[in-house]
Design a protein around this motif. Structure first.
Motif, short mmCIF file in Angstrom:
data_model
loop_
_atom_site.label_atom_id
_atom_site.label_comp_id
_atom_site.label_asym_id
_atom_site.label_seq_id
_atom_site.Cartn_x
_atom_site.Cartn_y
_atom_site.Cartn_z
N THR A 143 8.26 4.64 -12.62
CA THR A 143 7.47 3.82 -11.68
C THR A 143 6.98 2.54 -12.36
OG1 THR A 143 5.35 4.91 -12.20
CG2 THR A 143 6.68 5.85 -10.41
N ALA A 144 6.84 2.57 -13.67
CA ALA A 144 6.39 1.38 -14.40
C ALA A 144 7.43 0.27 -14.39
CB ALA A 144 6.03 1.74 -15.84
N LYS A 145 8.68 0.61 -14.04
CA LYS A 145 9.74 -0.40 -14.00
C LYS A 145 10.01 -0.88 -12.58
CE LYS A 145 12.06 1.59 -18.04
NZ LYS A 145 13.28 2.24 -18.55
N ASP A 146 9.13 -0.51 -11.63
CA ASP A 146 9.33 -0.97 -10.26
C ASP A 146 9.39 -2.49 -10.22
OD1 ASP A 146 8.07 -1.88 -7.48
OD2 ASP A 146 8.93 0.12 -7.21
N LYS A 147 10.32 -3.02 -9.45
CA LYS A 147 10.55 -4.46 -9.46
C LYS A 147 9.40 -5.27 -8.88
CE LYS A 147 13.24 -4.34 -5.14
NZ LYS A 147 12.99 -2.90 -4.90
N LYS A 148 8.47 -4.63 -8.18
CA LYS A 148 7.33 -5.37 -7.63
C LYS A 148 6.17 -5.48 -8.62
CE LYS A 148 8.30 -4.60 -2.77
NZ LYS A 148 9.64 -4.06 -3.00
N ARG A 149 6.33 -4.89 -9.78
CA ARG A 149 5.28 -4.99 -10.79
C ARG A 149 5.22 -6.41 -11.33
NH1 ARG A 149 4.96 -1.42 -16.41
NH2 ARG A 149 3.20 -2.52 -17.32
N VAL A 150 4.01 -7.00 -11.34
CA VAL A 150 3.84 -8.35 -11.86
C VAL A 150 2.82 -8.40 -13.00
CG1 VAL A 150 4.52 -9.50 -9.74
CG2 VAL A 150 2.14 -8.87 -10.07
N GLY A 151 2.10 -7.32 -13.21
CA GLY A 151 1.12 -7.26 -14.28
C GLY A 151 1.34 -6.05 -15.15
N GLU A 152 0.26 -5.46 -15.61
CA GLU A 152 0.37 -4.31 -16.51
C GLU A 152 0.56 -3.00 -15.76
OE1 GLU A 152 -2.86 -4.20 -19.22
OE2 GLU A 152 -2.33 -6.10 -20.22
N SER A 153 0.30 -2.98 -14.48
CA SER A 153 0.45 -1.74 -13.73
C SER A 153 1.20 -2.00 -12.43
CB SER A 153 -0.92 -1.11 -13.42
OG SER A 153 -1.71 -2.00 -12.66
N THR A 154 1.77 -0.95 -11.89
CA THR A 154 2.55 -1.04 -10.66
C THR A 154 1.64 -0.85 -9.45
OG1 THR A 154 4.52 -0.18 -11.77
CG2 THR A 154 4.46 -0.04 -9.36
N PRO A 155 1.66 -1.80 -8.48
CA PRO A 155 0.83 -1.62 -7.29
C PRO A 155 1.47 -0.63 -6.32
CG PRO A 155 2.10 -3.64 -7.11
CD PRO A 155 2.42 -3.06 -8.47
N GLY B 50 5.49 -12.05 -0.98
CA GLY B 50 4.26 -12.58 -1.56
C GLY B 50 3.02 -11.88 -1.04
N GLY B 51 3.16 -11.08 0.00
CA GLY B 51 2.00 -10.42 0.59
C GLY B 51 2.41 -9.30 1.51
N ARG B 52 2.28 -9.53 2.82
CA ARG B 52 2.40 -8.47 3.82
C ARG B 52 3.73 -7.72 3.74
NH1 ARG B 52 0.13 -4.55 6.78
NH2 ARG B 52 1.35 -4.10 8.65
N ARG B 53 4.82 -8.39 3.36
CA ARG B 53 6.11 -7.72 3.34
C ARG B 53 6.11 -6.52 2.39
NH1 ARG B 53 12.28 -10.20 3.17
NH2 ARG B 53 13.31 -8.18 3.04
N GLN B 54 5.19 -6.50 1.44
CA GLN B 54 5.16 -5.40 0.48
C GLN B 54 4.87 -4.05 1.14
OE1 GLN B 54 2.91 -6.27 -3.16
NE2 GLN B 54 3.21 -8.45 -2.75
N VAL B 55 4.30 -4.06 2.36
CA VAL B 55 4.05 -2.77 3.02
C VAL B 55 5.36 -2.03 3.30
CG1 VAL B 55 1.90 -3.56 4.07
CG2 VAL B 55 4.03 -3.69 5.39
N LEU B 56 6.46 -2.77 3.37
CA LEU B 56 7.76 -2.13 3.62
C LEU B 56 8.20 -1.28 2.44
CD1 LEU B 56 9.58 -5.18 5.27
CD2 LEU B 56 8.62 -3.18 6.44
N ASN B 57 7.49 -1.39 1.32
CA ASN B 57 7.78 -0.58 0.14
C ASN B 57 7.09 0.79 0.20
OD1 ASN B 57 9.20 -0.57 -2.41
ND2 ASN B 57 7.21 -0.59 -3.42
N LEU B 58 6.44 1.10 1.31
CA LEU B 58 5.76 2.39 1.44
C LEU B 58 6.72 3.53 1.11
CD1 LEU B 58 3.34 4.14 2.34
CD2 LEU B 58 4.25 4.00 4.68
N GLY B 59 6.32 4.37 0.16
CA GLY B 59 7.14 5.51 -0.24
C GLY B 59 8.26 5.19 -1.20
N HIS B 60 8.50 3.91 -1.47
CA HIS B 60 9.67 3.53 -2.25
C HIS B 60 9.41 3.46 -3.76
CE1 HIS B 60 11.36 2.74 1.63
NE2 HIS B 60 12.48 2.29 1.13
N THR B 61 8.18 3.25 -4.17
CA THR B 61 7.92 3.15 -5.62
C THR B 61 8.28 4.46 -6.31
OG1 THR B 61 6.20 1.50 -5.26
CG2 THR B 61 6.19 2.67 -7.37
#
Length: 512
Positions: A470-482, A393-404
Motif C-alpha cells: 500500500t505504501a507504493k500506491d501511485k496516489k501517494r504524494v507524501g510520506e503516507s498513503t491517503p 487533484g481532488g474529487r476524482r480520488q473518491v473513485l479509488n475507493l477500495g483500490h488502495t
C-alpha cells in the motif's frame, strides 16, 4: 398528413441551467425555442411564484401538465425547455416518448446554491429540497435519452449537438452520455446491437486499427465496422506490461499507422488501459475509441482517460491521461462473459453505488441486477466526477475507493491470484473497516458474496506484504498513503490518513 418531427427537450432539476442551454442549442440549429415556465407565466398573467402562493402546488401542477402536454403533442421539431417538476405528470412523460429528451445533470449542492433565496417556492427548506432532488432523480433518468453531466457549459453543449441529433439514427433504446473533461469532449453511446450499426456517427476520423485480446478479438472485434487491421495481445492482467505495449507500438508501425489514424480498444479493462496507453504514446498521441466488453470496463474503466500498464512492483505505475475520442458501450457483448467475469465487474458497480448514493445505491442495496440502466448510471457517476477533476487533484480520488488495498493484494500475488474486481471487493471491505462502518461493511459483504466474490483473503497471503505494497500506491504524494473512506452511501471522501497499525488491522480483518 405530414408526420411531426421530434423536438429536443431539455429537462432536469431546478438550477441545472436548462433554459440557457436550450437557447444555445436552438441558436446553433437556427430553430425556435420554447420555455414552458415562460409560457405558464404568460398564461397566468403573473410570475410562477405568485401563482404558486395564491393557488397552491396542486393547481400549478395541473396547469403545468395541461400546457406542457399540449406543447409536446404539437411540437414539430425545435427546442423546448421544461420546468423541473414537469416530469412528475404521467401526461407529460407519455408525450415525451416521441422526442429526444436531454437531462441536464446538476449536483445537489450546486442546485441548492443556485435556487435557494431566488424566490423559488420549493427551494426554501434544505431537507425538503434534498428529498425532492432524490425523488426526481429516478424520474429524470428514466425519461432521458441524453445526459449532459453536471457543469456542462455552452462550449460543451455545442460540441454535443451533432451527437444529440444523431441519436434517433441508432438502434432503439440507445442513449447518449456526453463526456467533458479538461479540454476533451466525447460521446458515450450505451445500448444494444451498437457494434456494426451504421446509423450512429463514428467518433474519430482516419483508419481504424483494432486492439483486442486473443479471446475477445475472436468474439467481437470482427463486428467493429471498417477495421483496417487487428492487433491481438494475450488475455489477462499478466499481459498488461511495457513489453506487450512495445509489441503493439511495433505492430502499429508495421501496418503503417499515422497520426491521422486511430486505435479501437475492444475488450475489458486490461485491453482498454493498454490500448489507451499505446495510443497516448504512439507518435506522441493518436486517438482511441473505447469499445468495452466487460462489466468492469462498461461501468468504470472505459471512461475518464486513465491509461497505463503494470510494473512488477505496483499496479498501473506507468501511464498517461488520454481521453478517448468516444466510447461505444454495446451491452449485448456481456452475454459472452463467463459468470466469474460478471462477478468481478460487480465490485466496481458496488463501489460506484457507494460513491453515488441516491437512486443507484438504493437499486444495488436492494439486490437488483446489473442491467443497462445500472451501467448507464455508473457511467454517469464516473463522468460527472471526472468532469469536475480530470487529473486526480481532488474529487476524482473518491473513485479509488477500495483500490488502495485491492491493488496491493493484486501486486503481492503477481496479478495472478485474483481478478481485479475480486481484489477490489476485498479492498472495499477493508476500506469500510477503516471507515468504522461495520454495519455497512456487513451489508456490502452480503452483496458481493451473493455475486460470487470473495469476502475473505487467501490466508497464504502475508498481511505485512500487503501493508508494504500500500505504501507504493501511485496516489501517494507524501510520506503516507491517503485513503478514501465512507461516511454513508453518497458520502465518500478522500485524503484520509490512517496509521500503519490501523491499516494492518483492516487488512487482517480480511483473513478467514
Amino acid at each position: 398528413m405530414t408526420q411531426l418531427q421530434p423536438a429536443i427537450v431539455f429537462t432536469g432539476f431546478m438550477g441545472a441551467g436548462k433554459t440557457t442551454l436550450a437557447r444555445e442549442v436552438a441558436h446553433v440549429l437556427d430553430v425556435p425555442v420554447q420555455d414552458s415556465d415562460r409560457l405558464l407565466t404568460d398564461r397566468f398573467g403573473m410570475e410562477i411564484e405568485a401563482f404558486f402562493a395564491a393557488n397552491g402546488e396542486a393547481a400549478f401542477r395541473a396547469e403545468e401538465s395541461r400546457l406542457v402536454g399540449e406543447l409536446l403533442d404539437g411540437a414539430d421539431g425545435g427546442v423546448i425547455a421544461l420546468g423541473g417538476g414537469a416530469l412528475g405528470s404521467d401526461r407529460v412523460r407519455t408525450a415525451l416518448q416521441r422526442h429526444t429528451v436531454v437531462l441536464v445533470d446538476v449536483d445537489l449542492e450546486v442546485a441548492w446554491q443556485r435556487a435557494h433565496g431566488k424566490g423559488r417556492p420549493l427551494a426554501q427548506d434544505r431537507e425538503a429540497f434534498t428529498a425532492l432532488y432524490r425523488e426526481r432523480e429516478a424520474i429524470y433518468l428514466a425519461a432521458a435519452d441524453v445526459v449532459l453531466p453536471a457543469g456542462t457549459g455552452l462550449g460543451a453543449v455545442r460540441g454535443a449537438i451533432d451527437a444529440i441529433r444523431g441519436l434517433p439514427s441508432g438502434p432503439p433504446g440507445t442513449r447518449l452520455l456526453w463526456a467533458s473533461a479538461g479540454g476533451a469532449q466525447y460521446p458515450v453511446w450505451v445500448g444494444r446491437a451498437l457494434l456494426g450499426h451504421e446509423g450512429l456517427p463514428w467518433p474519430a476520423t482516419g483508419r481504424r486499427f483494432g486492439i483486442s485480446d486473443e479471446t475477445v478479438g475472436e468474439l467481437h472485434a470482427g463486428r467493429v465496422r471498417d477495421l483496417s487491421g487487428l492487433i491481438e495481445i494475450p488475455p489477462g492482467e499478466e499481459a498488461k506490461t511495457l513489453q506487450t505495449t512495445e509489441r503493439v507500438w511495433r505492430a502499429l508501425v508495421d501496418v503503417g499507422a499515422t497520426r491521422g489514424d486511430h486505435v479501437v480498444a475492444v475488450g475489458g479493462g486490461v485491453v482498454g488501459d493498454l490500448a489507451g496507453f499505446a495510443a497516448a504514446t504512439f507518435q506522441r498521441g493518436i486517438p482511441v475509441v473505447q469499445v468495452p466488453t466487460t462489466v468492469v470496463a462498461q461501468v468504470d474503466s472505459a471512461y475518464g482517460g486513465k491509461t497505463g500498464v503494470d510494473l512488477p512492483e505496483a499496479k498501473n505505475y506507468v501511464g498517461a491521461y488520454h481521453q478517448p475520442a468516444g466510447v461505444i458501450v454495446d451491452t449485448a457483448t456481456l452475454a459472452t462473459l463467463p459468470p466469474e467475469e460478471h462477478a468481478a465487474g460487480y465490485a466496481e458497480v458496488v463501489k460506484t453505488a457507494l460513491i453515488a448514493g441516491g437512486v443507484l445505491w438504493d437499486r444495488i442495496a436492494a439486490g437488483e441486477p446489473v442491467d443497462d440502466d445500472v451501467i448507464l448510471a455508473c457511467a454517469r457517476t464516473k463522468l460527472a466526477t471526472v468532469a469536475a477533476d480530470e487529473r486526480d487533484g481532488g474529487r476524482r480520488q473518491v473513485l479509488n475507493l477500495g483500490h488502495t488495498i485491492g491493488h496491493a493484494i493484486e501486486t503481492v500475488t503477481g496479478y495472478a491470484r485474483y481478478r481485479h474486481g475480486e481484489a477490489v471487493a476485498l479492498g472495499l471491505l477493508a476500506a469500510l473497516t477503516l471507515s468504522g462502518q461495520e454495519d455497512l461493511r456487513d451489508q456490502v459483504a452480503d452483496l458481493v458474496a451473493a455475486a460470487g466474490l470473495p469476502v475473505t483473503m487467501d490466508p497464504a497471503i502475508e498481511v505485512d506484504a500487503v501493508l508494504a505494497a500500500t505504501a507504493k500506491d501511485k496516489k501517494r504524494v507524501g510520506e503516507s498513503t491517503p485513503f478514501v473512506l465512507v461516511g454513508a452511501p453518497g458520502d465518500v471522501t478522500f485524503g484520509h490518513q490512517r496509521g500503519l497499525p490501523e491499516v494492518r488491522g483492516a487488512i487482517a480483518s480480511l483473513l478467514p
